[in-house]
Design a protein around this motif. Structure first.
Motif, PDB file in Angstrom:
ATOM      1  N   ARG A 126       0.472  -1.134   0.049  1.00 13.60           N
ATOM      2  CA  ARG A 126      -0.042   0.123  -0.173  1.00 13.60           C
ATOM      3  C   ARG A 126       0.645   0.916   0.140  1.00 13.60           C
ATOM      4  O   ARG A 126       2.023   1.042   0.858  1.00 13.60           O
ATOM      5  CB  ARG A 126      -0.881   0.406   1.386  1.00 13.60           C
ATOM      6  N   SER A 127       0.439   2.163  -0.688  1.00 15.51           N
ATOM      7  CA  SER A 127       1.051   3.150  -1.073  1.00 15.51           C
ATOM      8  C   SER A 127       1.092   4.296   0.652  1.00 15.51           C
ATOM      9  O   SER A 127       0.497   4.619   0.719  1.00 15.51           O
ATOM     10  CB  SER A 127       1.311   4.077  -2.188  1.00 15.51           C
ATOM     11  N   VAL A 128       2.674   4.847   0.700  1.00 17.07           N
ATOM     12  CA  VAL A 128       2.602   5.662   1.640  1.00 17.07           C
ATOM     13  C   VAL A 128       3.336   7.113   1.107  1.00 17.07           C
ATOM     14  O   VAL A 128       3.059   8.181   1.459  1.00 17.07           O
ATOM     15  CB  VAL A 128       4.259   5.359   2.764  1.00 17.07           C
ATOM     16  N   LEU A 129       4.918   7.162   0.944  1.00 17.69           N
ATOM     17  CA  LEU A 129       5.090   8.687  -0.209  1.00 17.69           C
ATOM     18  C   LEU A 129       5.471   7.995  -1.338  1.00 17.69           C
ATOM     19  O   LEU A 129       5.769   7.105  -2.031  1.00 17.69           O
ATOM     20  CB  LEU A 129       6.303   8.764   0.881  1.00 17.69           C
ATOM     21  N   TYR A 130       5.370   8.895  -2.348  1.00  9.93           N
ATOM     22  CA  TYR A 130       5.513   9.280  -3.535  1.00  9.93           C
ATOM     23  C   TYR A 130       6.668   9.228  -3.201  1.00  9.93           C
ATOM     24  O   TYR A 130       7.521   8.914  -4.795  1.00  9.93           O
ATOM     25  CB  TYR A 130       4.720  10.401  -4.736  1.00  9.93           C
ATOM     26  N   ARG A 131       6.916  10.316  -2.738  1.00 14.98           N
ATOM     27  CA  ARG A 131       8.661  11.253  -3.100  1.00 14.98           C
ATOM     28  C   ARG A 131       9.260  11.366  -2.137  1.00 14.98           C
ATOM     29  O   ARG A 131       8.101  12.127  -0.889  1.00 14.98           O
ATOM     30  CB  ARG A 131       8.721  11.626  -3.962  1.00 14.98           C
ATOM     31  N   ALA A 132       9.980  10.719  -1.613  1.00  6.89           N
ATOM     32  CA  ALA A 132      10.960  12.087  -0.345  1.00  6.89           C
ATOM     33  C   ALA A 132      12.325  12.151  -0.145  1.00  6.89           C
ATOM     34  O   ALA A 132      12.886  11.495  -0.986  1.00  6.89           O
ATOM     35  CB  ALA A 132      10.920  10.607   0.957  1.00  6.89           C
ATOM     36  N   SER A 133      12.727  13.382   0.234  1.00  8.16           N
ATOM     37  CA  SER A 133      13.764  14.393  -0.151  1.00  8.16           C
ATOM     38  C   SER A 133      14.501  15.556   1.315  1.00  8.16           C
ATOM     39  O   SER A 133      13.292  15.462   1.506  1.00  8.16           O
ATOM     40  CB  SER A 133      14.444  14.724  -1.540  1.00  8.16           C
ATOM     41  N   VAL A 134      15.507  15.352   0.838  1.00 10.52           N
ATOM     42  CA  VAL A 134      15.556  16.903   1.493  1.00 10.52           C
ATOM     43  C   VAL A 134      15.847  17.871   0.826  1.00 10.52           C
ATOM     44  O   VAL A 134      17.321  18.112  -0.002  1.00 10.52           O
ATOM     45  CB  VAL A 134      16.392  16.960   2.899  1.00 10.52           C
ATOM     46  N   PRO A 135      15.425  18.539  -0.309  1.00 13.10           N
ATOM     47  CA  PRO A 135      15.908  19.489  -0.941  1.00 13.10           C
ATOM     48  C   PRO A 135      16.537  20.676  -1.689  1.00 13.10           C
ATOM     49  O   PRO A 135      16.611  21.107  -1.746  1.00 13.10           O
ATOM     50  CB  PRO A 135      14.695  19.873  -2.381  1.00 13.10           C
TER      51      PRO A 135
END
Length: 623
Positions: free
Chosen positions: A257-266
């Motif tokens: 099941r989806s939680v995050l599409y994208r994660a970063s420290v930009p």
């Protein structure tokens, strides 16, 4: 991290970078003075990725003509070999080139004004090993500071192997124009002696009392890797890396099941609180001005990473736009993390299960500081992001034993100014799909009365954040505040929306005053939380080009529209990080300063998802 048929979210390959550059060359966009301060993958259309459709692999090249200072962004299609667009850059400057670091030092040392200042201070015989640091200038609207400007502070070294940060030449600032390759002016104030205490730190006699700790996994690790795709104990995700952000995570799912599409420290900003001529302007944007990924380390087993390791290489473009391999840019491994759950029954029987986490990390060195970015996935569905700041504190000089209002003495005559490291995480949530809403949840005390006759009662209050302006929020440890991202389409077995919570570790936001230049340029750092509806062009919280930008770009500009964030595809921007009042223990190299946050399931699962963990295996647990 490459294969013959890359996934749309895979990092760029060496062949793709070379092919993209070849298109620009064919189009006549590359000359002898063309440089590439930033080369990034173009994020593919989200809807197409989610639908499993084939997408075009594209690259954005930022081109800088070092002869004129003019810059432009060019987008190239790898699939078709075509130039998709070519536009002049707007306000602000592209990030600095590696070659400009050496150029700044050469310009400074060739300056008669700088040489005269060194001789006036009695330092003429120490010019050979002097280090002239290339430092982003901030923005102050000065008439002579237009175009590609940088500042330089001077530090002395005994020889080329010495740590320069121990020997600052206080009050000497060179202001440089990189395009015209000239000194705009030199400021030379005061006669503070240069501190002479050694800053060497890597060759102290090693203690002999520590016994070895060996980490072994005789059957191998529990994760599987296929290109950029990682599968581990109910988790699946793709690992990425680019020149600006460094480490990125994509399409995180837990139990399918989806939680995050994208994660970063930009982005991150490092504002200093000192008023001296050599430091009042310091407010480095380490991603937007210097590039976290391009400054990434090649990690080493037994030093940066410990255990059974899987490394990912990365391919980035150098100053000339040619592909460069960064070996071991990302480290991934499992580590034990103590007890996950335990209970001892009344009859004395105990059940205990040990936790472990999957660690995905990278480290970047920006000048004197080193930053580790660690993403942890846990067996209970929790995600944690931790930033580790280490390296060498930035220093100035003063009278030994004196006090300064904005800097603390960390060694005889060596003063380190107060400053902050304010990171901004970009969390593109997808809790059971793309339709989510965001709530602020606080613990609330109840006044003594009919609802609280004994004075002990308290409850919690969930308030929906419906628009961008409502979602500009601060953490509040007094109310145990969290922010909850709820699905608007799915419920759990209790009938409540499935959700994940963003759990902050409260820390100070930007300390600078609203009238300051850095406040205008780093407005993103004035709140712990921002929420925006997903928009493909909204990637960097201080805007695309924070270098020499007057401010107002990024989050303050986007959220001025006060768009709805209810029942939609939401992106949470979370600011965190230490406010650093340096101490003697930070010298000559600083122990790690930890900061971060947690993202944990709240009603996403119907019960503890780690009930099926085996008890301690292989007889390690004594009964």
């Amino acid at each position: 991290m490459s294969n013959a048929h890359p996934h749309p979210l895979d990092p760029l390959t060496a062949d793709e970078l070379a092919a993209g550059r070849a298109v620009l060359e064919t189009q006549g966009l590359i000359t002898e003075t063309t440089r590439f301060p930033q080369v990034l993958p173009v994020e593919p259309d989200k809807a197409a990725v989610l639908a499993g459709a084939r997408t075009d692999r594209r690259i954005q090249f930022t081109l800088l003509d070092t002869a004129t200072g003019e810059s432009a962004d060019a987008v190239v299609s790898i699939a078709t070999g075509e130039l998709v667009s070519h536009e002049k850059c707007g306000e602000g400057q592209p990030p600095y080139l590696f070659e400009e670091y050496d150029l700044a030092e050469a310009i400074t040392k060739a300056s008669p004004e700088w040489q005269a200042a060194m001789r006036r201070r009695g330092l003429g015989d120490r010019i050979e090993h002097a280090f002239c640091a290339p430092l982003a200038p901030g923005y102050f609207g000065r008439e002579d500071e237009t175009g590609r400007v940088i500042r330089s502070l001077t530090f002395l070294r005994e020889d080329s192997t010495d740590s320069p940060w121990a020997h600052p030449v206080e009050g000497l600032v060179a202001h440089l124009d990189l395009t015209e390759q000239r000194v705009l002016r030199v400021e030379d104030e005061g006669d503070t002696p240069v501190p002479e205490d050694s800053g060497r730190y890597g060759h102290h006699p090693a203690r002999t009392t520590l016994k070895p700790i060996e980490i072994t996994q005789p059957e191998g690790p529990s994760f599987q890797v296929d290109g950029s795709l990682v599968t581990w104990e109910g988790w699946q995700l793709r690992v990425g890396f680019n020149a600006r952000e460094g480490l990125t995570l994509h399409q995180l799912t837990f139990q399918d099941r989806s939680v995050l599409y994208r994660a970063s420290v930009p982005e991150m900003v490092v504002p200093y609180g000192d008023t001296s001529i050599g430091r009042f302007w310091i407010s480095y944007f380490d991603a937007g001005e210097y590039l976290l990924g391009k400054n990434g380390n090649s990690l080493r087993l037994g030093c940066d990473c410990l255990g059974v390791i899987h490394y990912f290489d990365a391919f980035l473009a150098d100053d000339h736009g040619r592909p460069v391999r960064v070996p071991n840019a990302i480290c991934m491994h499992e580590e034990d993390y103590g007890i996950l759950w335990k209970h001892t029954d009344l009859d004395g029987k105990a059940e205990v299960r040990r936790s472990r986490r999957l660690v995905i990390s990278s480290i970047s060195t920006i000048g004197n500081y080193d930053y580790g970015f660690f993403w942890y996935l846990y067996l209970d569905g929790t995600i944690e992001c931790e930033a580790k700041a280490t390296g060498i504190v930035f220093s100035g000089a003063g009278e030994p034993g004196s006090t300064q209002p904005h800097a603390s003495e960390i060694a005889p005559g060596l003063f380190a100014p107060v400053h902050q490291h304010l990171f901004c995480a970009r969390l593109d949530f997808a809790v059971d799909g793309q339709r989510n809403s965001v709530y602020e949840v606080d613990a609330v005390g109840i006044p003594v009365g009919d609802e609280n006759p004994y004075g002990n009662a308290f409850t919690w209050k969930a308030t929906e954040l419906r628009t961008e302006q409502e979602a500009k929020r601060h953490a509040n440890p007094a109310t145990a505040r969290v922010w909850e991202v709820r699905s608007t389409e799915h419920t759990n077995r209790l009938g409540a929306p499935t959700a994940y919570q963003l759990v902050p570790r409260p820390s100070a936001t930007l300390m600078a005053q609203p009238e300051s230049s850095v406040y205008q340029r780093a407005t993103f750092a004035t709140n712990h939380l921002w929420v925006t509806p997903y928009a493909p062009g909204e990637r960097f919280p201080a805007g695309d080009r924070p270098n020499a930008h007057p401010g107002g770009a990024g989050l303050p500009a986007w959220t001025a529209a006060d768009r709805s964030i209810s029942d939609t595809d939401v992106v949470l921007w979370h600011v965190f990080g230490p406010t650093h009042i340096p101490r003697p223990e930070d010298w000559p190299v600083m122990p790690v300063d930890y900061s971060g946050f947690m993202v944990r399931p709240y009603g996403f699962c119907d019960r503890n998802p780690a009930l099926d963990l085996p008890s301690a295996a292989h007889g390690h647990c004594e009964h």
